[in-house]
Design a protein around this motif. Sequence first.
Motif, PDB file in Angstrom:
ATOM      1  N   ASP A 151       0.859  -1.185   0.000  1.00  0.00           N
ATOM      2  CA  ASP A 151       0.000   0.000   0.000  1.00  0.00           C
ATOM      3  C   ASP A 151       0.894   1.232   0.000  1.00  0.00           C
ATOM      4  O   ASP A 151       1.156   1.847   1.035  1.00  0.00           O
ATOM      5  N   PHE A 152       1.356   1.613  -1.191  1.00  0.00           N
ATOM      6  CA  PHE A 152       2.374   2.660  -1.300  1.00  0.00           C
ATOM      7  C   PHE A 152       1.815   4.052  -1.053  1.00  0.00           C
ATOM      8  O   PHE A 152       2.587   5.012  -0.971  1.00  0.00           O
ATOM      9  N   LEU A 153       0.501   4.180  -0.926  1.00  0.00           N
ATOM     10  CA  LEU A 153      -0.093   5.483  -0.623  1.00  0.00           C
ATOM     11  C   LEU A 153      -0.358   5.672   0.867  1.00  0.00           C
ATOM     12  O   LEU A 153      -0.846   6.722   1.288  1.00  0.00           O
ATOM     13  N   SER A 154      -0.007   4.687   1.671  1.00  0.00           N
ATOM     14  CA  SER A 154      -0.262   4.776   3.103  1.00  0.00           C
ATOM     15  C   SER A 154       0.625   5.835   3.755  1.00  0.00           C
ATOM     16  O   SER A 154       1.804   5.977   3.417  1.00  0.00           O
ATOM     17  N   ASP A 155       0.054   6.554   4.707  1.00  0.00           N
ATOM     18  CA  ASP A 155       0.817   7.516   5.511  1.00  0.00           C
ATOM     19  C   ASP A 155       1.090   6.982   6.915  1.00  0.00           C
ATOM     20  O   ASP A 155       1.499   7.738   7.800  1.00  0.00           O
ATOM     21  N   ALA A 156       0.880   5.677   7.124  1.00  0.00           N
ATOM     22  CA  ALA A 156       0.955   5.113   8.469  1.00  0.00           C
ATOM     23  C   ALA A 156       2.343   4.633   8.867  1.00  0.00           C
ATOM     24  O   ALA A 156       2.573   4.336  10.038  1.00  0.00           O
ATOM     25  N   VAL A 157       3.271   4.559   7.932  1.00  0.00           N
ATOM     26  CA  VAL A 157       4.542   3.903   8.234  1.00  0.00           C
ATOM     27  C   VAL A 157       5.364   4.713   9.238  1.00  0.00           C
ATOM     28  O   VAL A 157       5.913   4.158  10.197  1.00  0.00           O
ATOM     29  N   ALA A 158       5.452   6.015   9.045  1.00  0.00           N
ATOM     30  CA  ALA A 158       6.267   6.833   9.957  1.00  0.00           C
ATOM     31  C   ALA A 158       5.793   6.697  11.391  1.00  0.00           C
ATOM     32  O   ALA A 158       6.600   6.517  12.321  1.00  0.00           O
TER      33      ALA A 158
ATOM     34  N   HIS B 183      10.936  -2.450   0.974  1.00  0.00           N
ATOM     35  CA  HIS B 183      10.647  -2.329  -0.456  1.00  0.00           C
ATOM     36  C   HIS B 183       9.271  -1.706  -0.624  1.00  0.00           C
ATOM     37  O   HIS B 183       8.304  -2.118   0.023  1.00  0.00           O
ATOM     38  N   ILE B 184       9.162  -0.708  -1.513  1.00  0.00           N
ATOM     39  CA  ILE B 184       7.893  -0.031  -1.753  1.00  0.00           C
ATOM     40  C   ILE B 184       7.424  -0.310  -3.173  1.00  0.00           C
ATOM     41  O   ILE B 184       8.228  -0.348  -4.119  1.00  0.00           O
ATOM     42  N   ALA B 185       6.126  -0.516  -3.319  1.00  0.00           N
ATOM     43  CA  ALA B 185       5.535  -0.875  -4.611  1.00  0.00           C
ATOM     44  C   ALA B 185       5.237   0.365  -5.450  1.00  0.00           C
ATOM     45  O   ALA B 185       4.160   0.496  -6.034  1.00  0.00           O
ATOM     46  N   SER B 186       6.174   1.271  -5.518  1.00  0.00           N
ATOM     47  CA  SER B 186       6.048   2.468  -6.356  1.00  0.00           C
ATOM     48  C   SER B 186       7.447   2.947  -6.684  1.00  0.00           C
ATOM     49  O   SER B 186       8.439   2.506  -6.087  1.00  0.00           O
ATOM     50  N   ALA B 187       7.534   3.878  -7.647  1.00  0.00           N
ATOM     51  CA  ALA B 187       8.827   4.482  -7.945  1.00  0.00           C
ATOM     52  C   ALA B 187       9.166   5.575  -6.930  1.00  0.00           C
ATOM     53  O   ALA B 187      10.319   5.739  -6.536  1.00  0.00           O
TER      54      ALA B 187
ATOM     55  N   GLU C 129       3.410  -7.441 -11.934  1.00  0.00           N
ATOM     56  CA  GLU C 129       4.791  -7.032 -12.184  1.00  0.00           C
ATOM     57  C   GLU C 129       5.449  -6.518 -10.902  1.00  0.00           C
ATOM     58  O   GLU C 129       6.632  -6.780 -10.649  1.00  0.00           O
ATOM     59  N   LEU C 130       4.697  -5.774 -10.104  1.00  0.00           N
ATOM     60  CA  LEU C 130       5.235  -5.278  -8.837  1.00  0.00           C
ATOM     61  C   LEU C 130       5.605  -6.439  -7.912  1.00  0.00           C
ATOM     62  O   LEU C 130       6.660  -6.428  -7.265  1.00  0.00           O
ATOM     63  N   VAL C 131       4.732  -7.435  -7.830  1.00  0.00           N
ATOM     64  CA  VAL C 131       5.016  -8.593  -6.976  1.00  0.00           C
ATOM     65  C   VAL C 131       6.234  -9.354  -7.499  1.00  0.00           C
ATOM     66  O   VAL C 131       7.094  -9.795  -6.729  1.00  0.00           O
ATOM     67  N   HIS C 132       6.323  -9.517  -8.818  1.00  0.00           N
ATOM     68  CA  HIS C 132       7.460 -10.226  -9.409  1.00  0.00           C
ATOM     69  C   HIS C 132       8.774  -9.528  -9.054  1.00  0.00           C
ATOM     70  O   HIS C 132       9.767 -10.199  -8.714  1.00  0.00           O
ATOM     71  N   LEU C 133       8.800  -8.199  -9.144  1.00  0.00           N
ATOM     72  CA  LEU C 133      10.011  -7.461  -8.814  1.00  0.00           C
ATOM     73  C   LEU C 133      10.391  -7.661  -7.348  1.00  0.00           C
ATOM     74  O   LEU C 133      11.558  -7.903  -7.009  1.00  0.00           O
TER      75      LEU C 133
END
Length: 346
Positions: free
Chosen positions: A57-64, A77-81, A297-301
């Motif tokens: 969930d690369f749009l989450s703001d909860a990690v910090a 690893h993040i599922a975005s560039a 593709e994201l999962v494969h990477l």
Amino acid sequence: MEHALPTPAAPPRVVVLTGDVRPREMAEAERLGRVRYVREPQLADALPDADVFFMWDFLSDAVAGSWPSAGGPSWVHIASAGVDRLAFPALTESDVVVTNSRGVFDEPIAEYVLGLVLAFAKDLGTTVRLQGERRWRHRETERITGARALVVGTGPIGRAIARRLSAAGLAVCGAGRTARDGDPDFGVVKSVAALGEALAEADYVVLAAPLTAQTRGMVDAAALDRMRPSARLINVGRGGLVAEPDLVKALSAGRIAGAALDVFEDEPLPPSSPLWDMPNVIVSPHMSGDVVGWRDELVHLFTENLGRYVSGRPLRNVVDKRLGYVGSDAGPNHGGPNHEGQNQRG
């Protein structure tokens, strides 16, 4: 700079932040490690015991707010560039390795940008509106051959955009950290520090830069005033690159001809935003790189990188946390030092 991590003695504990959509095709990852899928409320409890964190969930703001004060993953690893949601001190100042999903979105975003350029030049929005009204109104449209495009951001996505627009006949230049001539994709790259001069020459300004402290709000009232009245702004980078209130004023006053926005400071874009109703604006819901099969593709990477992690090999797409993106020692295909491919600059 060495980015290989020690080979784990046991299958690594992998925490996956899933969001609303759980990743598919995770069988290989589940074979390589002990995978736990969590939502935001469980994240703080799960991270201290994790060896690996996959931010699906690369749009989450909860990690910090969930990051552990002790223990925790050695690799994220993040599922975005873009990695701007991981740019908090507890992570950036640590020894934790961060990798991104560079390479998955390059060509789809480039195709999307070309589509937007054609939509503006050929006035397709008006055509669709008139068809809905059953009105026959002949117009003349613009050529794209010979039009000038400025691509701000010379990483892999920016380069794919430059190649696609050049192939369609546009004259393309870039704006990056370092000015140079003879670039294989842009020809001329101008320094972002001299962005105003480059803006004044462009018919299309395409934003494909990462969001960092240096790029936040880079397209503000002063930058918009430098653009040509006939120019269009296309943002497929991050919403924070643009001072949105300044853009609304510039569009309302006719200081630029239009904008196509796929990313916004606040997402989803609030229904109250005036951008929704502007006839010279194309709004899309952060989808420019999302083509059929993109999630797989994201999962494969990630799974490929997990295989590298468990065998102690260097990871792909290692981010320079000081810069906020994969650094200049990385090849265009593999994103880490000591991998094949030519150096990526910008």
